[in-house]
Scaffold this motif. Structure first.
Motif, short mmCIF file in Angstrom:
data_model
loop_
_atom_site.label_atom_id
_atom_site.label_comp_id
_atom_site.label_asym_id
_atom_site.label_seq_id
_atom_site.Cartn_x
_atom_site.Cartn_y
_atom_site.Cartn_z
N ASN A 270 0.83 -1.19 0.00
CA ASN A 270 0.00 0.00 0.00
C ASN A 270 0.87 1.25 0.00
N ALA A 271 0.32 2.31 -0.50
CA ALA A 271 0.99 3.60 -0.50
C ALA A 271 -0.07 4.69 -0.45
N SER A 272 0.22 5.76 0.27
CA SER A 272 -0.74 6.85 0.37
C SER A 272 0.00 8.15 0.64
N GLY A 273 -0.63 9.23 0.30
CA GLY A 273 -0.09 10.55 0.57
C GLY A 273 -1.21 11.53 0.75
N ASN A 274 -0.99 12.56 1.57
CA ASN A 274 -1.98 13.60 1.75
C ASN A 274 -1.28 14.93 1.96
N ILE A 275 -1.92 15.99 1.56
CA ILE A 275 -1.35 17.32 1.69
C ILE A 275 -2.48 18.31 1.93
N SER A 276 -2.22 19.29 2.78
CA SER A 276 -3.17 20.36 3.05
C SER A 276 -2.44 21.70 2.96
N TYR A 277 -3.12 22.66 2.38
CA TYR A 277 -2.55 24.00 2.24
C TYR A 277 -3.62 25.01 2.62
N ARG A 278 -3.21 26.00 3.41
CA ARG A 278 -4.16 27.03 3.79
C ARG A 278 -3.46 28.38 3.82
N ALA A 279 -4.11 29.35 3.22
CA ALA A 279 -3.63 30.72 3.23
C ALA A 279 -4.83 31.64 3.36
N GLY A 280 -4.88 32.35 4.46
CA GLY A 280 -6.01 33.25 4.67
C GLY A 280 -7.31 32.50 4.81
N LYS A 281 -8.27 32.83 3.97
CA LYS A 281 -9.59 32.23 4.07
C LYS A 281 -9.74 30.96 3.25
N LEU A 282 -8.73 30.64 2.43
CA LEU A 282 -8.84 29.52 1.51
C LEU A 282 -8.00 28.35 1.98
#
Length: 808
Positions: A270-282
């Protein structure tokens, strides 16, 4: 400094993080100012930074009980650094103030007397960190189990994540939850469980629940809510209860995420990846995972035919292997228009393919042991499917933080197909055959949900909601027999079927909650209008089913101390027949054990009651309870046999099903080395039906235990054992099942990475045995997975957060 609004809001509701002595800075001890009030005190203050005295905006201010440091309230400072907490009960407290780029500050010795009205803490000074943070890794560990008024909340800690690749692995570690031989969740050893993902039906993500659970990476899960007696807020379906899988909602400004790679034997990778990005209201988040899986099994079945004049014995022995691949991806975008209005849109995709092979020897003998019929049946099957889900969520908050309106809608569409080839070998010419089965399925569903929560008073809340769910399913099963002379496959209309299914559910619910210092109450009622349209296209038979159901619920709690309480819960549940249970298609893949659906099934209604005590603290706790489930129209599988010894299995409404007993779950930290959690129960199960001539009653016991051990050199070991004891089933008894897993892990790269080694089913003891006894036959069956799964996993987490500058 950047205003880390959403991270701070998240931390307000988190269980306190254990901090080393070096992380606690000096604190002030202002004298409280008090004046009479009836409804509790009010704390006010202002957070500033040293040495300039400038206001610290959007700092997290948590009010902790002095006795056990549990969070009792929390707020975020405004743009001027000012905060206020209302309705603070009399007692002793301390404040914990946190903000990115500052040292954590504790303010002790805050005392609120019964006559207190206003306590002004004045200016509270935070000290900036010597260096701005470039990388952030939040490592706070919540208490594993939190007992709410109508559910148990199981927080997924880092130990559970390190030893779990997907949601299926997590569920096995949750108290009172287990998996059957097909990977479907059970609660207290029983199926018919409703599984939700973020409050939405799991079938929006695909039609095959075990595949869905195996597709979801474990590190995307924040907590799992288990409701054995759900309130009227939740779907009335699921005779055994409701499991709600809550995914993480990252609000950290900047970028963070992780990757995970697992290698296993028998092609279990198995392999997985996740990413989150936040700047201001978005904010934007995305994840992708893929898995290959492989499993081998063996099975035996011995059935004595008592219906014919001459007793015969069928013996089946076989082996097989199942393999497959699946992929799951999702992307979401959320935008905060302001502090009170939030919109989120997302899309999920899942795809899978599978390959199954089996080799089954069938031998029928007479009373003397002479084998007069023998054939070997070989099966080679392939299949695959795809599912897309689109969702939109809107949340409106009013002046009060608990006063809000939410709107959620999801649309899902999917398709799957497959083909099977059967070769039957025998010395008897009439038993030799070649067959083909082609399958095609198309489905779509729409889910609309609105919720309104209104705090009528500070201690009374009314919640109301409307639900609409519509789905359609078109299923084609075509069966062909090979003509021995021409070698061509010819369509067999007798065992082929085209099945159309539509349903529409319209639901409204209302719950009322009232809390005092000692008592809590939540009463609710759910009204459901349910419509089914069944179209047996092959047989030119079409009919509809409509019924209206009422599902009441009641939960009462009484606090006995700071963390202990007793509770009494009741809920009525309804299990509506699923499409597969209704489909009259006859599955002849095993010609001596055929299966068929039953379009005449009626809903099953279950009464569930529970009385329990719980005491959970940061170091551990336990929650014993007495429970009872009663159904007078239970849906279960019934097997009948004809004179030739062929059995037919289908779902039917059989009669009374009763289960009652004692259960407890617990969690405990033993020093800094050992952490335990688990559950156990002793219960009575009864299945009684005069019509079907069934009377099975038995006492049994079950339990599971998780142990996490801290070892030198940043190693941690874990062990998991589970035993599901024997229980009464329709027409017989299912024997107990024992499972043992273990793992070891080590943190690397300044704890940004983890490498772990896990072994599942150490003793190859995952064996499912049953014994059925009726007036017409006696049967013993055994199915067992024959490959032990060994897995090596590497996980890396990253996060980069700017600690200066203005909001975008």
């Amino acid at each position: 400094m950047i205003k880390f609004t959403f991270l701070n809001l998240l931390l307000v509701f988190a269980i306190p993080v254990s901090l080393s002595a070096s992380s606690i800075s000096s604190f002030s001890d202002p004298a409280p100012v008090t004046s009479p009030v009836v409804d509790g005190g009010k704390l006010v203050g202002k957070v500033v930074e040293s040495p300039a005295g400038a206001a610290v905006s959007f700092a997290t201010v948590a009010l902790l009980a002095a006795k056990d440091s549990s969070i009792t309230d929390g707020v975020v400072t405004d743009e001027n650094g000012v905060f206020a907490m209302s309705n603070v009960a009399a007692g002793s407290y301390l404040l914990r103030i946190t903000n990115m780029g500052y040292q954590t500050l504790f303010v002790p010795n805050i005392r609120v007397s019964p006559e207190a009205n206003l306590i002004d803490l004045g200016s509270i000074t935070l000290i900036p960190e010597a260096q701005k943070l470039a990388e952030v890794l939040v490592r706070g560990e919540k208490s594993m189990i939190v007992d709410d008024i109508d559910k148990k909340i199981v927080n997924i800690g880092k130990d559970m994540l390190a030893t779990s690749n997907n949601v299926s692995d997590l569920l096995e570690k949750v108290p009172a939850v287990s998996l059957d031989e097909n990977g479907n969740p059970q609660v207290r050893g029983k199926g018919n469980v409703v599984v939700l993902i973020d409050g939405k039906p799991s079938n929006l993500y695909g039609s095959d629940l075990p595949t869905i659970l195996q597709s979801f990476p474990a590190n995307l899960i924040e907590r799992i809510d288990v409701m054995t007696t759900p309130s009227a807020k939740y779907e009335g379906e699921g005779a055994s209860g409701v499991i709600d899988i809550i995914t993480k909602k990252s609000k950290i400004r900047g970028t963070n995420g992780g990757i995970r790679i697992g290698l296993g034997n028998k092609n279990n990778h198995n392999a997985s990846g996740n990413i989150s990005y936040r700047a201001g209201k978005l904010g934007v988040n995305a994840s992708l995972s893929g898995q290959s899986r492989g499993m081998t099994w063996k099975r035996t079945l011995n059935r004595e035919n008592l219906i014919s004049e001459n007793t015969s014995l069928l013996e089946q022995t076989g082996t097989g292997d199942n393999s497959g691949k699946n992929v799951f991806g999702r992307v979401g975008v959320n935008y905060d228009f302001n502090e009170k209005n939030t919109l989120e849109v997302g899309m999920n995709y899942s795809g899978n393919n599978s390959k199954n092979n089996s080799n089954l020897l069938n031998e029928t003998s007479d009373a003397t042991g002479f084998v007069y019929e023998s054939f070997r049946r070989l099966n080679n099957s392939t299949g695959g499917g795809n599912n897309m889900n689109f969702n939109l969520d809107y949340r409106k908050k009013f002046d009060d933080k608990d006063h809000q309106f939410t709107f959620t809608t999801s649309y899902s569409l999917g398709e799957s197909d497959g083909e099977s080839y059967f070769v039957q070998e025998s010395a008897i010419d009439s038993l030799m055959r070649n067959q083909q089965n082609l399958r095609d399925n198309n489905r779509n569903s729409l889910f609309i949900n609105t919720d309104y929560t209104w705090p009528i008073t500070p201690k009374a809340t009314l919640e109301a909601g409307l639900r609409t769910r519509m789905s359609s399913n078109n299923n084609t099963n075509s069966f062909y027999n090979m003509d021995k002379e021409t070698g061509a496959y010819e369509f067999d209309e007798n065992i082929s079927n085209i099945f159309g299914y539509r349903d529409a559910t319209y639901t409204g619910f209302m719950t009322f909650s009232q809390k005092t210092d000692l008592w809590g109450m939540r009463a609710g009622l759910r009204v459901t209008d349910y419509n089914q349209e069944i179209d047996q296209i092959s047989a030119n038979r079409e009919f509809t089913v409509h019924f209206l159901t009422l599902v009441p619920s009641l939960a009462l709690t009484r606090k006995l101390g700071e963390s202990s309480q007793i509770k009494l819960n009741y809920s009525r549940r309804v299990q509506r027949p699923e499409a597969d249970w209704l489909n009259p298609f006859t599955d002849v893949s095993d010609p001596r054990n055929i299966k068929s659906g039953n379009p005449n099934l009626r809903p099953e209604f279950t009464h569930k009651a529970e009385m329990g005590y719980s005491n959970y603290e940061e170091s551990g706790g336990f929650g014993p309870s007495l429970f009872m489930d009663y159904s007078n129209n239970a849906i279960t599988q019934i097997r009948t046999i004809d004179e030739s010894g062929v059995s037919l299995t289908r779902y039917d409404n059989v009669g009374r099903e009763l289960s009652y007993g004692f259960e407890t779950d617990f969690s405990q930290k033993i020093g800094e080395v050992l952490k335990l959690n688990g559950s156990g129960r002793v219960f009575r199960s009864e299945v009684v039906s005069q019509l079907a001539q069934i009377d099975n009653r038995t006492w049994s016991y079950s339990g599971n235990l998780n142990a996490f051990i801290t070892l030198p050199a940043d190693f941690r070991a874990s062990a998991y054992v589970n035993y599901e004891g024997p229980r009464a089933i329709a027409q017989g008894t299912r024997e107990g099942v024992f499972i043992a897993n273990m793992g070891i892990r080590k943190d690397l790269l300044e704890k940004k990475a983890t490498i772990s080694f896990n072994v599942q089913d150490i003793f190859l003891s995952r064996a499912y045995k049953s014994q059925l006894n009726t007036a017409t036959y006696s049967q013993a069956s055994h199915w067992q997975q024959t490959n032990r799964q060994v897995n090596l996993t590497f996980q890396y987490r990253f996060g980069k957060i700017s600690a200066s500058g203005d909001d975008a």
